[in-house]
Scaffold this motif. Structure first.
Motif, PDB file in Angstrom:
ATOM      1  N   GLY A 120      -4.589  -0.231   0.515  1.00 13.04           N
ATOM      2  CA  GLY A 120      -4.571  -0.463   1.731  1.00 13.04           C
ATOM      3  C   GLY A 120      -3.090  -0.544   2.626  1.00 13.04           C
ATOM      4  N   ALA A 121      -2.051  -0.570   1.792  1.00 10.02           N
ATOM      5  CA  ALA A 121      -0.834  -0.521   2.613  1.00 10.02           C
ATOM      6  C   ALA A 121      -0.204   0.710   3.341  1.00 10.02           C
ATOM      7  CB  ALA A 121       0.272  -0.773   1.429  1.00 10.02           C
ATOM      8  N   ALA A 122       0.237   0.574   4.137  1.00  9.99           N
ATOM      9  CA  ALA A 122       0.827   2.071   5.176  1.00  9.99           C
ATOM     10  C   ALA A 122       0.643   3.106   4.357  1.00  9.99           C
ATOM     11  CB  ALA A 122       1.866   0.885   6.050  1.00  9.99           C
ATOM     12  N   PRO A 123       0.429   4.083   4.554  1.00  9.64           N
ATOM     13  CA  PRO A 123       0.938   5.543   3.906  1.00  9.64           C
ATOM     14  C   PRO A 123       2.237   5.142   3.185  1.00  9.64           C
ATOM     15  CG  PRO A 123      -0.059   5.880   5.793  1.00  9.64           C
ATOM     16  CD  PRO A 123       0.293   4.659   6.073  1.00  9.64           C
ATOM     17  N   ASN A 124       2.574   5.744   2.077  1.00 10.50           N
ATOM     18  CA  ASN A 124       3.897   5.674   1.858  1.00 10.50           C
ATOM     19  C   ASN A 124       4.639   4.155   1.623  1.00 10.50           C
ATOM     20  OD1 ASN A 124       3.790   8.760   0.706  1.00 10.50           O
ATOM     21  ND2 ASN A 124       3.861   8.930   3.132  1.00 10.50           N
ATOM     22  N   SER A 125       4.801   3.171   1.692  1.00  4.38           N
ATOM     23  CA  SER A 125       5.289   2.340   1.531  1.00  4.38           C
ATOM     24  C   SER A 125       5.799   1.316   0.747  1.00  4.38           C
ATOM     25  CB  SER A 125       4.665   0.975   2.401  1.00  4.38           C
ATOM     26  OG  SER A 125       3.153   0.609   2.628  1.00  4.38           O
ATOM     27  N   GLN A 180      -1.483   7.931 -15.562  1.00  6.68           N
ATOM     28  CA  GLN A 180      -0.990   7.457 -13.903  1.00  6.68           C
ATOM     29  C   GLN A 180      -1.609   7.797 -13.126  1.00  6.68           C
ATOM     30  OE1 GLN A 180       2.630  10.462 -14.373  1.00  6.68           O
ATOM     31  NE2 GLN A 180       3.034   8.594 -13.382  1.00  6.68           N
ATOM     32  N   ASP A 181      -2.134   7.832 -12.295  1.00  7.41           N
ATOM     33  CA  ASP A 181      -2.773   7.985 -11.183  1.00  7.41           C
ATOM     34  C   ASP A 181      -2.281   9.251 -10.206  1.00  7.41           C
ATOM     35  OD1 ASP A 181      -4.932   9.389  -9.587  1.00  7.41           O
ATOM     36  OD2 ASP A 181      -5.402   7.083  -8.885  1.00  7.41           O
ATOM     37  N   SER A 182      -2.467   9.922  -9.134  1.00 11.71           N
ATOM     38  CA  SER A 182      -2.051  11.079  -8.423  1.00 11.71           C
ATOM     39  C   SER A 182      -1.757  10.337  -7.056  1.00 11.71           C
ATOM     40  CB  SER A 182      -2.359  12.658  -8.622  1.00 11.71           C
ATOM     41  OG  SER A 182      -4.263  12.201  -8.296  1.00 11.71           O
ATOM     42  N   GLY A 183      -0.983  11.093  -5.906  1.00 19.73           N
ATOM     43  CA  GLY A 183      -0.951  10.882  -4.754  1.00 19.73           C
ATOM     44  C   GLY A 183      -2.372  10.827  -4.127  1.00 19.73           C
ATOM     45  N   LYS A 184      -2.421  10.790  -3.088  1.00 14.33           N
ATOM     46  CA  LYS A 184      -3.327  10.807  -2.326  1.00 14.33           C
ATOM     47  C   LYS A 184      -3.241  12.122  -0.450  1.00 14.33           C
ATOM     48  CE  LYS A 184      -7.642   8.863   0.857  1.00 14.33           C
ATOM     49  NZ  LYS A 184      -7.602   7.713   1.233  1.00 14.33           N
ATOM     50  N   SER A 185      -4.157  13.360  -0.729  1.00 15.45           N
ATOM     51  CA  SER A 185      -3.596  13.950   0.461  1.00 15.45           C
ATOM     52  C   SER A 185      -4.745  13.846   1.676  1.00 15.45           C
ATOM     53  CB  SER A 185      -3.627  15.638  -0.002  1.00 15.45           C
ATOM     54  OG  SER A 185      -3.188  15.774  -0.835  1.00 15.45           O
ATOM     55  N   LEU A 206      -0.953  15.538   4.892  1.00 13.20           N
ATOM     56  CA  LEU A 206      -0.008  15.056   4.717  1.00 13.20           C
ATOM     57  C   LEU A 206      -0.705  14.095   3.206  1.00 13.20           C
ATOM     58  CD1 LEU A 206      -0.407  13.475   8.517  1.00 13.20           C
ATOM     59  CD2 LEU A 206       1.504  14.937   7.589  1.00 13.20           C
ATOM     60  N   VAL A 207       0.678  13.642   2.817  1.00 12.56           N
ATOM     61  CA  VAL A 207       0.647  13.075   1.682  1.00 12.56           C
ATOM     62  C   VAL A 207       0.575  11.925   1.447  1.00 12.56           C
ATOM     63  CG1 VAL A 207       2.067  13.121  -0.926  1.00 12.56           C
ATOM     64  CG2 VAL A 207       1.441  15.535   0.327  1.00 12.56           C
ATOM     65  N   ASP A 208       0.120  11.295   0.718  1.00 13.75           N
ATOM     66  CA  ASP A 208       0.726   9.456   0.521  1.00 13.75           C
ATOM     67  C   ASP A 208       0.845   9.638  -0.775  1.00 13.75           C
ATOM     68  OD1 ASP A 208       0.615   6.808   0.685  1.00 13.75           O
ATOM     69  OD2 ASP A 208      -1.494   6.741   1.598  1.00 13.75           O
ATOM     70  N   LEU A 209       1.436   8.606  -0.807  1.00 13.95           N
ATOM     71  CA  LEU A 209       2.438   8.955  -2.761  1.00 13.95           C
ATOM     72  C   LEU A 209       1.762   6.720  -2.834  1.00 13.95           C
ATOM     73  CD1 LEU A 209       5.218  10.923  -2.844  1.00 13.95           C
ATOM     74  CD2 LEU A 209       2.964  11.473  -3.362  1.00 13.95           C
ATOM     75  N   ASN A 210       1.445   6.522  -2.166  1.00 18.98           N
ATOM     76  CA  ASN A 210       1.214   4.783  -2.348  1.00 18.98           C
ATOM     77  C   ASN A 210       0.533   4.746  -3.623  1.00 18.98           C
ATOM     78  OD1 ASN A 210       2.451   3.938  -0.048  1.00 18.98           O
ATOM     79  ND2 ASN A 210      -0.015   3.508   0.603  1.00 18.98           N
ATOM     80  N   ARG A 211      -0.391   5.871  -4.063  1.00 18.20           N
ATOM     81  CA  ARG A 211      -1.069   5.599  -5.179  1.00 18.20           C
ATOM     82  C   ARG A 211      -0.733   5.975  -6.076  1.00 18.20           C
ATOM     83  NH1 ARG A 211      -6.982   8.282  -4.715  1.00 18.20           N
ATOM     84  NH2 ARG A 211      -6.035   9.985  -5.337  1.00 18.20           N
ATOM     85  N   ALA A 212       0.247   7.529  -5.839  1.00 18.45           N
ATOM     86  CA  ALA A 212       0.900   8.310  -7.428  1.00 18.45           C
ATOM     87  C   ALA A 212       0.913   7.300  -7.796  1.00 18.45           C
ATOM     88  CB  ALA A 212       1.885   8.557  -6.675  1.00 18.45           C
TER      89      ALA A 212
END
Length: 552
Positions: free
Chosen positions: A73-78, A175-180, A190-196
């Motif tokens: 739940g953190a801000a995208p790409n933080s 490892q998990d991937s990011g989220k589109s 847009l791509v959010d790499l918090n989950r990557a």
């Protein structure tokens, strides 16, 4: 002798001059009986086979190969480190805590932990996978083997509980991937790499299941185990646990059929629904002469159906190769292994020590409370399968409160299952959302056990407690004060009960006359009149006893 049989629209006409009526009836019965059996066999000829793959996010503070925070739940790409973004020159560093959580889970499931495991690169293109490959454990996983035995019981669906066992093929880290994030209005992604890079534990089960309810029960038991181990939060609504189901059907005594994979099922109930739907879909296709294709499907929770995503007829080449930047993972499997000075090495995973930290597992809890409190298996399964419900049961019967030891475990269990859950469902609340304290629930149980309150008014107390909107105010309320202020205490005074009985006898002379003539059921009609007159606050057991005495 010849018998001519003509079948038109399932009606059988028998003609023969010398055929008697009795023979005709016997043949007709035999025809319809065989027709009915044929229909029954058609419905039951298919066998379903289900195997699950479960991806669980390990409950670590940082990612699997970087120091970035693993925060939901953190801000995208933080929460992205340079390695997560695949910046050239960055190298992976294995998270020790992730390995320990994986080992504890493997031990709890009876797996054979590998002394040496390896990491591999699995190549495929996703926009939210910056490196173009996933680091996983394909060839030499963290653990193999093991099995999970679990109860299958759904009130209203399963008549009696039964146990099923699913073998575990392997447990691996990856490892998990990011989220589109797709914006259909702006037509942008847009791509959010918090989950990557979030650490995942993949558990691959053998195809040992047959129904959707069995699949859901396995996932539920696994969630209970990992919650107790604290290896995963198991919040499926947050994506912490995702389930893939491999499903096929085949005729009895024939090879397995072509399987389909339903990906990323997001709740326990959806697991049962998706599997059952896919079984029926495949049977319908095959019954109509169609062919099942090896494909990946998704579960549409709104339409309650699976939808095709992509074809799997052509095997995708993931070009697995050893991860060159990670050495083999060595684990200490025996007590005798230690450092040169006889002390345990700081960076070595001590498997025997981790085995000693495993808490009581759900099935052990079920057997313990069955033996300790003489509960039925149905009650034990219902309690333990609901984490909040069991915590209330344990606190009320085994807590530090001085009254805990005197409380009837059977009464507590029945109150929680039959009354608390009913009120929660009526208010559209989950047990996890219930803010009532064990002390409040224990006080209601004490009044029930002490014959100060009956079950009808206990439900009213629960409803009044849940009706308070403020959580702080709700916790401050005392059930005994609620009962006293509303005058809900049970009438147990002998004189008052006798007066109610006398009034009922005087007001219902016809019922009294019928009872004295031998119609004993009239006694309960009189008792109903007493309950109605007292607003159901009278001690009915004592009232019935007095009625019997007075009517003699």
């Amino acid at each position: 002798m010849y018998v001519w049989v003509r079948v038109v629209n399932k009606q059988c006409t028998l003609t023969f001059a010398s055929l008697t009526m009795s023979l005709s009836n016997r043949l007709l019965c035999r025809y319809f009986s065989s027709s009915k059996n044929a229909t029954k066999n058609t419905r039951t000829k298919w066998k379903s086979v289900i195997g699950l793959e479960v991806h669980a996010q390990l409950n670590t503070k940082s990612k699997l190969f970087s120091g970035a925070r693993a925060t939901f739940g953190a801000a995208p790409n933080s929460c992205v480190a340079l390695f997560d973004a695949s910046i050239p020159g960055t190298l992976p560093v294995l998270n020790k805590n992730a390995v320990e959580l994986g080992v504890r889970t493997a031990l709890a499931l009876g797996c054979n932990v590998s002394a040496v495991s390896m990491f591999d690169r699995k190549h495929y293109f996703y926009a939210d996978l910056p490196s173009g490959y996933q680091i996983t454990q394909q060839r030499a996983p963290l653990a193999r083997g093991g099995a999970l035995s679990f109860p299958v019981f759904v009130p209203g669906v399963t008549k009696t509980p039964y146990y099923k066992t699913a073998r575990l093929h392997q447990l691996q880290l990856e490892q998990d991937s990011g989220k589109s994030l797709h914006d259909p209005v702006e037509r942008k992604s847009l791509v959010d790499l918090n989950r990557a890079g979030i650490p995942l534990m993949e558990l691959v089960f053998e195809p040992d299941l047959e129904t959707g309810e069995e699949a859901a029960a396995l996932v539920k038991e696994l969630m209970l185990i990992m919650t107790r181990l604290q290896s995963c939060t198991c919040r499926m609504e947050d994506g912490a646990l995702r389930v893939d189901a491999n499903i096929s059907v085949h005729l009895e005594n024939t090879p397995l059929g072509t399987r389909t994979e339903v990906k990323n099922i997001g709740s326990v109930r959806a697991v049962a629904q998706a599997v059952d739907y896919e079984i029926q879909r495949q049977i319908a296709v095959l019954d109509n002469g169609g062919t099942i294709h090896n494909e990946t499907r998704a579960w549409d929770s709104a339409a309650k159906s699976t939808i095709a995503m992509r074809d799997k007829e052509v095997v995708q080449d993931y070009r697995f190769m050893p991860e060159p930047n990670l050495p083999p993972l060595h684990l200490k499997l025996h007590e005798a292994e230690s450092g040169a000075d006889g002390e345990p090495e700081a960076d070595v995973i001590d498997v025997p020590r981790l085995g000693q930290t495993i808490p009581e597992l759900p099935e052990q809890t079920r057997q313990r409370i069955i033996e300790m409190h003489q509960l039925t298996s149905t009650i034990a399964i219902t309690l333990v399968n609901d984490i909040t419900l069991y915590e209330h049961f344990r606190s009320i019967t085994e807590g530090s409160n001085e009254k805990a030891a005197d409380r009837s475990p059977k009464l507590v269990a029945n109150f929680l299952i039959n009354e608390l859950l009913t009120i929660l469902n009526r208010n559209k609340l989950d047990s996890a959302d219930c803010l009532l304290t064990p002390d409040q629930l224990g006080t209601i149980v004490d009044m029930l056990q002490g014959n100060e309150l009956n079950i009808q008014y206990a439900r009213r107390v629960l409803q009044q407690l849940l009706g308070v909107s403020s959580p702080d105010e709700q916790r401050k309320l005392c059930p005994r004060e609620i009962v006293a202020s509303n005058g809900w205490f049970l009438i147990t005074d002998e004189a008052q009960i006798r007066r109610h009985c006398e009034d009922a006898i005087q007001r219902n002379p016809k019922l009294v006359e019928k009872y004295r003539k031998g119609k004993e059921k009239m006694l309960y009609a009189l008792a109903g009149e007493i309950a109605k007159a007292s607003e159901e606050k009278i001690d009915m057991a004592r009232a019935v006893e007095l009625l019997k005495q007075m009517l003699k």
